[in-house]
Design a protein around this motif. Sequence first.
Motif, PDB file in Angstrom:
ATOM      1  N   ALA A 121       0.412 -25.518 -43.463  1.00  0.00           N
ATOM      2  CA  ALA A 121      -0.498 -25.125 -44.535  1.00  0.00           C
ATOM      3  C   ALA A 121       0.000 -25.665 -45.870  1.00  0.00           C
ATOM      4  CB  ALA A 121      -0.624 -23.602 -44.593  1.00  0.00           C
ATOM      5  N   TYR A 122      -0.907 -26.207 -46.664  1.00  0.00           N
ATOM      6  CA  TYR A 122      -0.602 -26.642 -48.025  1.00  0.00           C
ATOM      7  C   TYR A 122      -0.862 -25.461 -48.948  1.00  0.00           C
ATOM      8  CZ  TYR A 122      -0.524 -31.490 -46.371  1.00  0.00           C
ATOM      9  OH  TYR A 122      -0.210 -32.655 -45.712  1.00  0.00           O
ATOM     10  N   LEU A 123       0.190 -24.972 -49.595  1.00  0.00           N
ATOM     11  CA  LEU A 123       0.120 -23.772 -50.420  1.00  0.00           C
ATOM     12  C   LEU A 123       0.059 -24.150 -51.894  1.00  0.00           C
ATOM     13  CD1 LEU A 123       2.853 -21.701 -48.553  1.00  0.00           C
ATOM     14  CD2 LEU A 123       0.395 -21.765 -48.109  1.00  0.00           C
ATOM     15  N   SER A 124      -1.022 -23.749 -52.554  1.00  0.00           N
ATOM     16  CA  SER A 124      -1.183 -24.037 -53.979  1.00  0.00           C
ATOM     17  C   SER A 124      -0.843 -22.801 -54.805  1.00  0.00           C
ATOM     18  CB  SER A 124      -2.622 -24.476 -54.274  1.00  0.00           C
ATOM     19  OG  SER A 124      -3.532 -23.418 -54.001  1.00  0.00           O
ATOM     20  N   GLY A 125      -0.601 -22.998 -56.090  1.00  0.00           N
ATOM     21  CA  GLY A 125      -0.215 -21.891 -56.964  1.00  0.00           C
ATOM     22  C   GLY A 125       1.279 -21.942 -57.224  1.00  0.00           C
ATOM     23  N   GLY A 126       1.862 -20.798 -57.502  1.00  0.00           N
ATOM     24  CA  GLY A 126       3.289 -20.767 -57.787  1.00  0.00           C
ATOM     25  C   GLY A 126       3.577 -21.187 -59.224  1.00  0.00           C
ATOM     26  N   HIS A 127       4.841 -21.307 -59.522  1.00  0.00           N
ATOM     27  CA  HIS A 127       5.272 -21.647 -60.883  1.00  0.00           C
ATOM     28  C   HIS A 127       4.836 -23.073 -61.232  1.00  0.00           C
ATOM     29  CE1 HIS A 127       7.870 -22.148 -64.396  1.00  0.00           C
ATOM     30  NE2 HIS A 127       8.041 -20.832 -64.385  1.00  0.00           N
ATOM     31  N   PRO A 128       4.238 -23.291 -62.395  1.00  0.00           N
ATOM     32  CA  PRO A 128       3.714 -24.631 -62.730  1.00  0.00           C
ATOM     33  C   PRO A 128       4.781 -25.716 -62.825  1.00  0.00           C
ATOM     34  CG  PRO A 128       3.600 -23.145 -64.636  1.00  0.00           C
ATOM     35  CD  PRO A 128       3.939 -22.297 -63.449  1.00  0.00           C
ATOM     36  N   SER A 129       6.034 -25.343 -63.007  1.00  0.00           N
ATOM     37  CA  SER A 129       7.087 -26.364 -63.119  1.00  0.00           C
ATOM     38  C   SER A 129       7.460 -26.968 -61.778  1.00  0.00           C
ATOM     39  CB  SER A 129       8.340 -25.754 -63.762  1.00  0.00           C
ATOM     40  OG  SER A 129       8.938 -24.799 -62.884  1.00  0.00           O
ATOM     41  N   LEU A 130       7.088 -26.305 -60.685  1.00  0.00           N
ATOM     42  CA  LEU A 130       7.501 -26.770 -59.357  1.00  0.00           C
ATOM     43  C   LEU A 130       6.571 -27.881 -58.871  1.00  0.00           C
ATOM     44  CD1 LEU A 130       8.478 -23.411 -57.627  1.00  0.00           C
ATOM     45  CD2 LEU A 130       9.886 -24.988 -58.966  1.00  0.00           C
ATOM     46  N   ASN A 131       6.731 -29.032 -59.498  1.00  0.00           N
ATOM     47  CA  ASN A 131       5.927 -30.203 -59.154  1.00  0.00           C
ATOM     48  C   ASN A 131       6.896 -31.377 -59.014  1.00  0.00           C
ATOM     49  OD1 ASN A 131       4.166 -32.416 -59.052  1.00  0.00           O
ATOM     50  ND2 ASN A 131       2.657 -31.391 -60.344  1.00  0.00           N
ATOM     51  N   VAL A 132       7.238 -31.703 -57.773  1.00  0.00           N
ATOM     52  CA  VAL A 132       8.262 -32.727 -57.527  1.00  0.00           C
ATOM     53  C   VAL A 132       7.722 -33.765 -56.543  1.00  0.00           C
ATOM     54  CG1 VAL A 132      10.172 -31.138 -57.961  1.00  0.00           C
ATOM     55  CG2 VAL A 132       9.286 -31.378 -55.646  1.00  0.00           C
ATOM     56  N   PRO A 133       8.174 -35.014 -56.663  1.00  0.00           N
ATOM     57  CA  PRO A 133       7.695 -36.052 -55.747  1.00  0.00           C
ATOM     58  C   PRO A 133       8.292 -35.893 -54.353  1.00  0.00           C
ATOM     59  CG  PRO A 133       9.429 -36.916 -57.161  1.00  0.00           C
ATOM     60  CD  PRO A 133       9.132 -35.526 -57.657  1.00  0.00           C
ATOM     61  N   ARG A 134       7.602 -36.473 -53.364  1.00  0.00           N
ATOM     62  CA  ARG A 134       8.172 -36.546 -52.025  1.00  0.00           C
ATOM     63  C   ARG A 134       9.443 -37.397 -52.066  1.00  0.00           C
ATOM     64  NH1 ARG A 134       2.604 -36.707 -50.941  1.00  0.00           N
ATOM     65  NH2 ARG A 134       1.904 -35.359 -49.225  1.00  0.00           N
ATOM     66  N   ARG A 135      10.240 -37.306 -51.010  1.00  0.00           N
ATOM     67  CA  ARG A 135      11.429 -38.130 -50.908  1.00  0.00           C
ATOM     68  C   ARG A 135      11.043 -39.599 -50.792  1.00  0.00           C
ATOM     69  NH1 ARG A 135      16.150 -35.952 -50.083  1.00  0.00           N
ATOM     70  NH2 ARG A 135      16.912 -37.844 -49.078  1.00  0.00           N
ATOM     71  N   ALA A 136      11.832 -40.464 -51.408  1.00  0.00           N
ATOM     72  CA  ALA A 136      11.548 -41.900 -51.357  1.00  0.00           C
ATOM     73  C   ALA A 136      11.612 -42.422 -49.931  1.00  0.00           C
ATOM     74  CB  ALA A 136      12.536 -42.652 -52.248  1.00  0.00           C
ATOM     75  N   VAL A 137      12.544 -41.899 -49.148  1.00  0.00           N
ATOM     76  CA  VAL A 137      12.676 -42.278 -47.736  1.00  0.00           C
ATOM     77  C   VAL A 137      12.498 -41.015 -46.893  1.00  0.00           C
ATOM     78  CG1 VAL A 137      14.156 -43.288 -45.970  1.00  0.00           C
ATOM     79  CG2 VAL A 137      14.248 -44.156 -48.321  1.00  0.00           C
ATOM     80  N   PRO A 138      11.406 -40.896 -46.139  1.00  0.00           N
ATOM     81  CA  PRO A 138      11.191 -39.692 -45.319  1.00  0.00           C
ATOM     82  C   PRO A 138      12.286 -39.529 -44.274  1.00  0.00           C
ATOM     83  CG  PRO A 138       9.180 -40.991 -45.511  1.00  0.00           C
ATOM     84  CD  PRO A 138      10.284 -41.838 -46.056  1.00  0.00           C
ATOM     85  N   ARG A 139      12.586 -38.285 -43.934  1.00  0.00           N
ATOM     86  CA  ARG A 139      13.549 -38.001 -42.869  1.00  0.00           C
ATOM     87  C   ARG A 139      12.887 -38.196 -41.514  1.00  0.00           C
ATOM     88  NH1 ARG A 139      15.172 -34.028 -46.718  1.00  0.00           N
ATOM     89  NH2 ARG A 139      17.379 -34.271 -47.270  1.00  0.00           N
ATOM     90  N   THR A 140      13.678 -38.622 -40.541  1.00  0.00           N
ATOM     91  CA  THR A 140      13.147 -38.804 -39.191  1.00  0.00           C
ATOM     92  C   THR A 140      12.977 -37.476 -38.467  1.00  0.00           C
ATOM     93  OG1 THR A 140      15.385 -39.135 -38.329  1.00  0.00           O
ATOM     94  CG2 THR A 140      14.141 -41.102 -38.972  1.00  0.00           C
ATOM     95  N   ARG A 141      13.693 -36.437 -38.914  1.00  0.00           N
ATOM     96  CA  ARG A 141      13.534 -35.131 -38.280  1.00  0.00           C
ATOM     97  C   ARG A 141      13.827 -34.020 -39.283  1.00  0.00           C
ATOM     98  NH1 ARG A 141      15.848 -30.850 -35.606  1.00  0.00           N
ATOM     99  NH2 ARG A 141      14.819 -30.191 -33.665  1.00  0.00           N
ATOM    100  N   ILE A 142      12.826 -33.159 -39.452  1.00  0.00           N
ATOM    101  CA  ILE A 142      12.975 -31.950 -40.258  1.00  0.00           C
ATOM    102  C   ILE A 142      12.820 -30.775 -39.310  1.00  0.00           C
ATOM    103  CG2 ILE A 142      11.870 -30.541 -42.040  1.00  0.00           C
ATOM    104  CD1 ILE A 142      11.214 -33.087 -43.518  1.00  0.00           C
ATOM    105  N   PRO A 143      13.716 -29.780 -39.363  1.00  0.00           N
ATOM    106  CA  PRO A 143      13.681 -28.701 -38.370  1.00  0.00           C
ATOM    107  C   PRO A 143      12.483 -27.770 -38.559  1.00  0.00           C
ATOM    108  CG  PRO A 143      15.327 -28.243 -40.043  1.00  0.00           C
ATOM    109  CD  PRO A 143      14.842 -29.640 -40.302  1.00  0.00           C
ATOM    110  N   ALA A 144      12.135 -27.081 -37.496  1.00  0.00           N
ATOM    111  CA  ALA A 144      11.086 -26.069 -37.564  1.00  0.00           C
ATOM    112  C   ALA A 144      11.485 -24.985 -38.552  1.00  0.00           C
ATOM    113  CB  ALA A 144      10.861 -25.457 -36.186  1.00  0.00           C
ATOM    114  N   GLY A 145      10.507 -24.524 -39.335  1.00  0.00           N
ATOM    115  CA  GLY A 145      10.764 -23.471 -40.306  1.00  0.00           C
ATOM    116  C   GLY A 145      11.243 -23.955 -41.650  1.00  0.00           C
TER     117      GLY A 145
END
Length: 529
Positions: free
Chosen positions: A126-150
């Motif tokens: 789910a893409y969650l909108s809202g929250g603190h307005p300062s929390l706006n950061v770019p994706r990682r330049a190089v995606p990880r090959t594996r991110i764990p569940a949760g």
Amino acid sequence: MRFLSVNLNAVLVELDDLAQTLALLASLRAEPIAGIEELVPAARTILITFRPAVLSAAALAHLVRQRRLDARETRVDKRIEIPVRYDGEDIAEVAGLLGIAPEELVRRHTGSDYTVAFTGFAPGFAYLSGGHPSLNVPRRAVPRTRIPAGAVGLAGSFSGVYPQASPGGWQIIGVTDTPMWDLARETPALLQPGDTVRFVDATSLKVALPVAEKVVAAPASANVEGGSAFEVRAAGLQALWQDGGRHGQARQGVSASGAMDQRSLQAANRLAGNASDAACLELAYGGFQFVCRGEAVIAVAGADGPLTLTRADGAQWPLPRYQPIALADGDTVTFGEPVAGIRSYLAVRGGFAVAPVLGSCATDTLARIGPPAVAAGDVLAVRAVANGAIVGAAEAPPADLPTVQEDVVLDIVPGPRTDWFTADALERLCGQAWSVTPQSNRVGIRLNGEAPLVRANTAELPSEGTARGSIQVPPSGQPVLFLADHPLTGGYPVIASVATHHLDRAGQIPVNARVRFQLVAGLGPVDIF
């Protein structure tokens, strides 16, 4: 609003912001337009798939333009708290980007409510909108090959939780053990569009939390009394259950999946006397072998390759494809290496006794939803034949299955993001042959060309819906052609899509083949209705 061409059966509606997107989505769900099959919302777009026989793209655009953009979807108020251990591997880096301490990052992330704006990328994501307005950061330049569940992450202005282990480019700030996706629930996805979500700091909690990742495979095939069965001796490279697909589940972040070559699936079922979208075995390349226990009638369609029957007494002869075949008890059927195409479809009269998941027997290899792959030693039960299950007459096999000897030509429809590339990008896409790399699979075909595609717009594209056949271009400039198990949304621009009439052909392209693209006559770079 703008309407950008995606394919002959799909358009992308582009709006000003998330609020307009959700308003249009609410309107289209409250008062559906006849002919629309699926809606995939994202940050500023809605991907609309429709039936051209019922509704043209121009007529669809006319009807959608009349909708007001102040509608809101009526839902039962639902609030969900998600405990998070804020020890993610990117938390210090993200705090540094924002110029704050990690403790302040946690305080800001837990200090506001979020709303589930839309789902995509993976089931239960789910893409969650809202929250603190300062929390706006770019994706990682190089995606990880594996991110764990949760894993709890940030990307742009959105927060999200990975339901299962997968590749990804979000900035990981923590982890939760609350399961986002669980087929044991009546609604497997925990978070639904419109839900209110609050993150709770559980970094110091000593108690164990629920397990985050649940098994998403289907239960084993049901036993059917009085039916025959197939004893699998060898499974080959890949043997999967597939049918017409798992449609209508986009709200849970689930794409359709289904057979890579739908026409061949339908032909095999028609020849065996089944409903056209019944579950078949999709067999990649050769090496599959089974023994018939009892009597059965089968049909094989799709790839062209040797098919051999060995009788119980050892007698052996070739079998035809594209016609019904009667099997006796003890008959062994062996699939050889295809000479054209790569996927064969095995149907049996009466149908296989395989349990559906979310209304379909399709195995989605990316989302890991559906029955497990068939393996050597499995016994595949066959359902009793229903009255009226009449086998079809023999059919002529297709004459133009892809091979590695000749270039495979695919028609394409430009858009929706052709204008994100240099002026010569379409010419470069169509003017050279692209090699199919060994990293290709049911998710997509990875292509390699001498002249990579170059972007003119290097901005970060907000996630938007992707369709089967989309040609997405990552930073390398080497395209990826999305196929049946593609993600529901993506963050790289799509320069064009393989036309709907060539999608089945694309599903039969072998590794190391060469692909050429040609524009569908009469369509410009991007048609805006």
